[in-house]
Design a protein around this motif. Structure first.
Motif, PDB file in Angstrom:
ATOM      1  N   VAL A  59       0.833  -1.141  -0.054  1.00  0.00           N
ATOM      2  CA  VAL A  59      -0.224  -0.021   0.090  1.00  0.00           C
ATOM      3  C   VAL A  59       0.746   1.139  -0.157  1.00  0.00           C
ATOM      4  CG1 VAL A  59      -1.922  -1.044   0.943  1.00  0.00           C
ATOM      5  CG2 VAL A  59      -0.361  -0.044   2.467  1.00  0.00           C
ATOM      6  N   ALA A  60       2.058   1.088   0.273  1.00  0.00           N
ATOM      7  CA  ALA A  60       3.022   2.282   0.573  1.00  0.00           C
ATOM      8  C   ALA A  60       4.331   2.088   0.546  1.00  0.00           C
ATOM      9  CB  ALA A  60       2.862   3.495   1.815  1.00  0.00           C
ATOM     10  N   ALA A  61       5.468   2.348  -0.380  1.00  0.00           N
ATOM     11  CA  ALA A  61       6.483   2.290  -0.344  1.00  0.00           C
ATOM     12  C   ALA A  61       7.569   3.521  -0.532  1.00  0.00           C
ATOM     13  CB  ALA A  61       6.784   1.323  -1.440  1.00  0.00           C
ATOM     14  N   SER A  62       8.729   3.172  -0.009  1.00  0.00           N
ATOM     15  CA  SER A  62       9.826   4.210  -0.242  1.00  0.00           C
ATOM     16  C   SER A  62      11.131   3.363  -0.440  1.00  0.00           C
ATOM     17  CB  SER A  62      10.106   5.067   0.991  1.00  0.00           C
ATOM     18  OG  SER A  62       8.864   5.939   1.273  1.00  0.00           O
ATOM     19  N   VAL A  63      11.885   3.852  -1.451  1.00  0.00           N
ATOM     20  CA  VAL A  63      13.222   3.515  -1.702  1.00  0.00           C
ATOM     21  C   VAL A  63      14.274   4.643  -1.638  1.00  0.00           C
ATOM     22  CG1 VAL A  63      14.813   2.153  -3.399  1.00  0.00           C
ATOM     23  CG2 VAL A  63      12.519   1.315  -2.899  1.00  0.00           C
ATOM     24  N   VAL A  64      15.378   4.652  -0.998  1.00  0.00           N
ATOM     25  CA  VAL A  64      16.382   5.635  -1.165  1.00  0.00           C
ATOM     26  C   VAL A  64      17.684   4.958  -1.881  1.00  0.00           C
ATOM     27  CG1 VAL A  64      18.003   7.158  -0.136  1.00  0.00           C
ATOM     28  CG2 VAL A  64      15.539   6.754   0.733  1.00  0.00           C
ATOM     29  N   GLU A  65      17.653   5.297  -2.968  1.00  0.00           N
ATOM     30  CA  GLU A  65      18.861   4.641  -4.021  1.00  0.00           C
ATOM     31  C   GLU A  65      20.154   5.562  -3.526  1.00  0.00           C
ATOM     32  OE1 GLU A  65      20.303   4.104  -8.567  1.00  0.00           O
ATOM     33  OE2 GLU A  65      18.220   5.317  -7.893  1.00  0.00           O
ATOM     34  N   PHE A  66      21.402   5.069  -3.528  1.00  0.00           N
ATOM     35  CA  PHE A  66      22.682   5.600  -3.557  1.00  0.00           C
ATOM     36  C   PHE A  66      23.461   5.482  -4.886  1.00  0.00           C
ATOM     37  CE2 PHE A  66      21.611   4.943   0.930  1.00  0.00           C
ATOM     38  CZ  PHE A  66      22.214   5.961   1.588  1.00  0.00           C
ATOM     39  N   ALA A  67      23.833   6.676  -5.129  1.00  0.00           N
ATOM     40  CA  ALA A  67      24.557   6.611  -6.664  1.00  0.00           C
ATOM     41  C   ALA A  67      25.698   7.448  -6.236  1.00  0.00           C
ATOM     42  CB  ALA A  67      23.581   7.230  -7.695  1.00  0.00           C
ATOM     43  N   GLY A  68      26.539   7.745  -7.200  1.00  0.00           N
ATOM     44  CA  GLY A  68      27.970   8.486  -7.292  1.00  0.00           C
ATOM     45  C   GLY A  68      29.065   7.499  -7.353  1.00  0.00           C
ATOM     46  N   GLY A  69      29.704   7.603  -6.050  1.00  0.00           N
ATOM     47  CA  GLY A  69      30.845   6.751  -5.606  1.00  0.00           C
ATOM     48  C   GLY A  69      31.464   7.332  -4.393  1.00  0.00           C
ATOM     49  N   PRO A  70      32.411   6.533  -4.041  1.00  0.00           N
ATOM     50  CA  PRO A  70      33.414   7.059  -3.120  1.00  0.00           C
ATOM     51  C   PRO A  70      33.728   8.696  -2.943  1.00  0.00           C
ATOM     52  CG  PRO A  70      34.208   5.175  -3.871  1.00  0.00           C
ATOM     53  CD  PRO A  70      33.242   5.580  -4.708  1.00  0.00           C
ATOM     54  N   PHE A  71      33.175   9.164  -1.905  1.00  0.00           N
ATOM     55  CA  PHE A  71      33.298  10.726  -1.481  1.00  0.00           C
ATOM     56  C   PHE A  71      32.742  11.552  -2.490  1.00  0.00           C
ATOM     57  CE2 PHE A  71      37.550   8.328  -0.932  1.00  0.00           C
ATOM     58  CZ  PHE A  71      37.413   8.160   0.348  1.00  0.00           C
TER      59      PHE A  71
END
Length: 404
Positions: A226-238
């Motif tokens: 019924v409800a959802a959240s996803v926090v995606e990490f992108a980029g790279g070290p530092f």
């Protein structure tokens, strides 16, 4: 004469997937392309009805009434693919009646008007945000790594993130049941609500500093998201950055607050695909290796990023066309499948059967390609089933009340 509007579907013989809005008057008729990849009804031009497209769902709502009329009666030309899209500003949310009319094909809740959707969505966002803060604080620091299996990693960050998420959820909904990847089942077993938590989806990537991992939080009501959240990490070290995907049943899908929708690509050879492989190198693993090769030969490419929630969010964002994998867990899929569905995509098991988050295979796509993908994915999946491979539901908490 007052202009009237009609929704026109392409004839069955046409390969076009774009709808037209036809504006007729006594002197002229002009056609405007509206939305690709949607299914709808045809409305007689004389009724003066307005098209109200739901941008995050393949459901289109017509107001005040709609009539099923054969398209050929109006003789209007279907849209060409190269036409630009135009959105009707008078968009509405999907009503309970619209969703309930075809519940067997829906993954998310089919009865949600009495649910506290706003509160559940806010809680999922708050919990995922808090978990992401824990991950971000640990991301470029030394890690303590343990092993669940020969190559299946778990870190202190996985555990600490889940604890932080649980603190948020127990504060807001102390009576709900929780299924976490690291902590297992906790809470009230009689609750109709089940939170599925993957505190760090893509742990191996995190441990290597490779930018494809996420915090995934979703809540089910009687087995349906019924409800959802996803926090995606992108980029790279530092140089790490995040973006947040959210969805609620009937409320659409969003990335950092922006409406998102699956792609309109209707040819496998023009698609970019994603899959994943589990830690057990058995018959299912071998079958997917063969599918990987087969689709690599006929598409623009097949990626293996290593984080199911991220992969499904990329389908919802429209930057890839489909994702499939065997033997995922409920916490891997619960958030992603709702986000895909609310972005207009299609979700089934890999044999084409109806999906639930407790199933052991998943295929998500932009919908347009789903049948074509199943032509290749369904046969080896059915062979695994015929050979006795276990595709029964799993990891459903004991005594949890579920409609799926």
């Amino acid at each position: 004469m007052t202009a009237s509007m009609a929704v026109v579907l392409p004839p069955a013989s046409s390969s076009s997937s774009c709808l037209w809005l036809s504006r007729a008057s006594s002197s002229a008729s002009s056609r405007l392309p509206i939305i690709r990849g949607f299914h709808s009804l045809l409305v007689p031009p004389t009724t003066g009805l307005l098209l109200l497209p739901m941008l995050q769902s393949r459901t289109l709502r017509l107001s005040p009434t709609s009539l099923k009329t054969p398209p050929h009666e109006y003789g209007l030309v279907p849209a060409r693919r190269q036409q630009l899209l135009m959105c009707c500003p008078r968009a509405t949310t999907v009503s309970q009646e619209e969703v309930s009319s075809n519940p067997t094909q829906r993954i998310g809740a089919v009865s949600f008007e009495q649910l506290p959707l706003k509160e559940l969505l806010l809680a999922s966002e708050a919990a995922a945000k808090r978990g992401a803060e824990v991950v971000m604080a640990a991301i470029d620091k030394p890690r303590n790594i343990d092993y669940k299996g020969k190559t299946d990693l778990v870190t202190d960050t996985d555990r600490n993130t889940e604890l932080a998420i649980l603190e948020v959820l127990r504060d807001k909904f102390p009576g709900h049941l929780v299924l976490g990847e690291e902590g297992g089942v906790s809470g009230d077993a009689t609750s109709e609500y089940l939170w599925c938590i993957d505190p760090l989806d893509g742990t191996t990537n995190f441990a290597h500093g490779y930018p494809s991992f996420a915090v995934s939080v979703a809540v089910l009501h009687r087995g349906r998201p019924v409800a959802a959240s996803v926090v995606e990490f992108a980029g790279g070290p530092f140089a790490w950055v995040t973006r947040t995907f959210t969805a609620s049943a009937g409320g659409g899908a969003f990335c950092n607050g922006h409406h998102i929708h699956v792609s309109n690509t209707d040819q496998v050879e023009r698609s970019l695909l994603v899959t994943g492989f589990g830690y057990e190198h058995d018959e299912a693993w071998a079958a997917n290796i063969a599918l990987f090769k087969e689709f690599t030969d006929v598409s623009r490419g097949v990626r293996r990023l290593g984080a199911a929630a991220v992969d499904m969010c990329h389908v919802a964002l429209g930057i890839v066309e489909a994702y499939w994998e065997f033997r995922l867990k409920p916490w891997d899929m619960a958030a992603g499948v709702l986000i895909v569905e609310e972005a207009g995509g299609t979700v089934t098991c890999m044999d084409g059967s109806p999906f639930s988050v407790f199933d052991r295979s998943v295929l998500v796509s932009n919908g347009v390609l789903h049948k074509k993908l199943l032509e290749k994915i369904q046969p080896p999946t059915e062979k695994l089933i015929a050979d006795g491979f276990d595709f029964s539901q799993w990891l459903k908490p004991t005594d949890y009340v579920s409609d799926v």
